[in-house]
Design an enzyme around this catalytic site. Sequence first.
Site, PDB file in Angstrom:
ATOM      1  CG  PHE A 118      -1.875   1.207   1.177  1.00  0.00           C
ATOM      2  CD1 PHE A 118      -3.085   1.101   0.502  1.00  0.00           C
ATOM      3  CD2 PHE A 118      -1.561   2.413   1.786  1.00  0.00           C
ATOM      4  CE1 PHE A 118      -3.963   2.174   0.434  1.00  0.00           C
ATOM      5  CE2 PHE A 118      -2.426   3.486   1.725  1.00  0.00           C
ATOM      6  CZ  PHE A 118      -3.628   3.373   1.045  1.00  0.00           C
ATOM      7  CG  ASP A 151       5.707   3.847   1.732  1.00  0.00           C
ATOM      8  OD1 ASP A 151       5.654   4.525   2.776  1.00  0.00           O
ATOM      9  OD2 ASP A 151       4.716   3.628   1.019  1.00  0.00           O
ATOM     10  CE  LYS A 191      -0.570   5.854   7.680  1.00  0.00           C
ATOM     11  NZ  LYS A 191      -1.968   6.199   7.897  1.00  0.00           N
ATOM     12  CB  THR A 234       0.386  26.378  -5.012  1.00  0.00           C
ATOM     13  OG1 THR A 234      -0.192  26.448  -6.306  1.00  0.00           O
ATOM     14  CG2 THR A 234       0.209  27.728  -4.305  1.00  0.00           C
TER      15      THR A 234
END
Length: 514
Positions: free
Chosen positions: A232, A338, A369, A394
């Site tokens: 994931f 990750d 997280k 931005t």
Amino acid sequence: MLRIKHTAIKTKGIVPRYLKVTGSPDRRTDLILIRNFQTSIAKFSATSRYYPNEPSKPLVKTESIPGPLSKREISELDKVFDARPAYFVADYEKSLGNYIADVDGNLYLDLYAQIASIALGYNNPSLIKTAKSQEMIRALVDRPALANFPSKDLTNSLRKLLKFAPKGQDQVWPALSGADANELAFKAGFMFRQSQERGYDTEFSKEENDSVMNNQAPGSPQLSVLSFRRAFHGRLFASGSSTNSKPLHKLDFPAFDWPHAEYPTYKFPLEENEAANRAEDDRCLKQVEELIVTWKNPVAALIIEPIQSEGGDNHASKYFLQSLRDITLKHNVVYIIDEVQTGVGATGKFWCHEYADIQPSVDLVTFSKKFQSAGYFFHDPKFIPNKPYRQFNTWCGEPARLLIAGAIGDEIINEGLLEQVQRVGRHLFSKLEQLQKQYPDKLQSLRGKDRGTFIAWDLPTGKQRDLLLNILKLNGCNVGGCSTRTVRLRPSLTFEEKHADIFVDVLTKSMKQL
């Protein structure tokens, strides 16, 4: 005569943290004295100082969860938002430390912590102090476009974040979320790969400039990111293509044709299954290399979670993670770790992959997280695109969240919370091992030993797992699941032995009711 030497280290300057016992003539007397001393220390723990008024136990007033007030609020919320995933409606003003409250007056010991994203518990006073700072006011009220109009605070915020970077990483690129961090890391990997082919300082050709406007090669090259089954990495387009945990996460939107290798499936306990697990590592590594060599579009990057979280708390060994480094170097593939869910102390180290001591360091490490911020760390300056505005948006991250991330990192180090997570994890895992002997069918493949409180186990079926999670809530513990039949524990870093004891008591009661 028993002599106890203590050495105070920097933890707000008041608590002796290490004991040395010498000249002990009576073991039983020694143990009693040490236990008494440890009890007195516990009164001054970081958790106790943060939350002197933290509840002493859970309290459930309603016969069902969500309770009546939560159901009413969810019904109203559903008129303006998709409220179907809601467990209950929280009352964050009344939540404190390791306890989350709901609008019905229920108080749960929280071992899910906002899907593993609360580092220091609810209403942490140090974070509240940061939230009230003038720097925070400026960041929230006048949120800057950081790349064009960087604030005078930005350099210090990024330098503070880099204090906590994984070993070997000395630069950071901010992002907005975990999925965004992974997508930006993919972009960095692709641009790095193409700059190697083209030459870092070589201008883009007319053909590249023209073709990219039609989403065609060579300006839009057909490159791949290799990820793993059950992974994931997010729910956006590129991150969704690398995600492979549940169909629901990615149904109905277009995906890149990218490869997925098998992630090792180990037998537990690990120490009793070394040969079988090494064979499983080698099987999966062989498949990784075959995919890199044979996949229809060149594999530019490989991304892996050191422990797959949403996919079922699947662990990768030190051997597996290091071997991937060897393979990525051999085939010139960017190696991305990750650490969105495993990072920032949850496993007892600041970054889980540091247990593997990967040499040389991986190329990119993504985070989010528990840092309440997001981005990726790196060390090779050639991962900075050759021209400005290529890695850009931005806001380029969120200055308010960078301030909070720095404060979280400071508290983790200054309060010795990594050591606490390791200690509490050992305590909790030992208790769960004992409980497993009573309920071997309901505590299958218990895993996470020596990985802090990052602990999980399986039930025979998904239906039983979901029922257990519901019973746990009714008994006062908020716990999450992952994959199809796994229970995962994700408490905050302020979770202590007393909380672990409460949880195991509640779990024991719940097992009997299952």
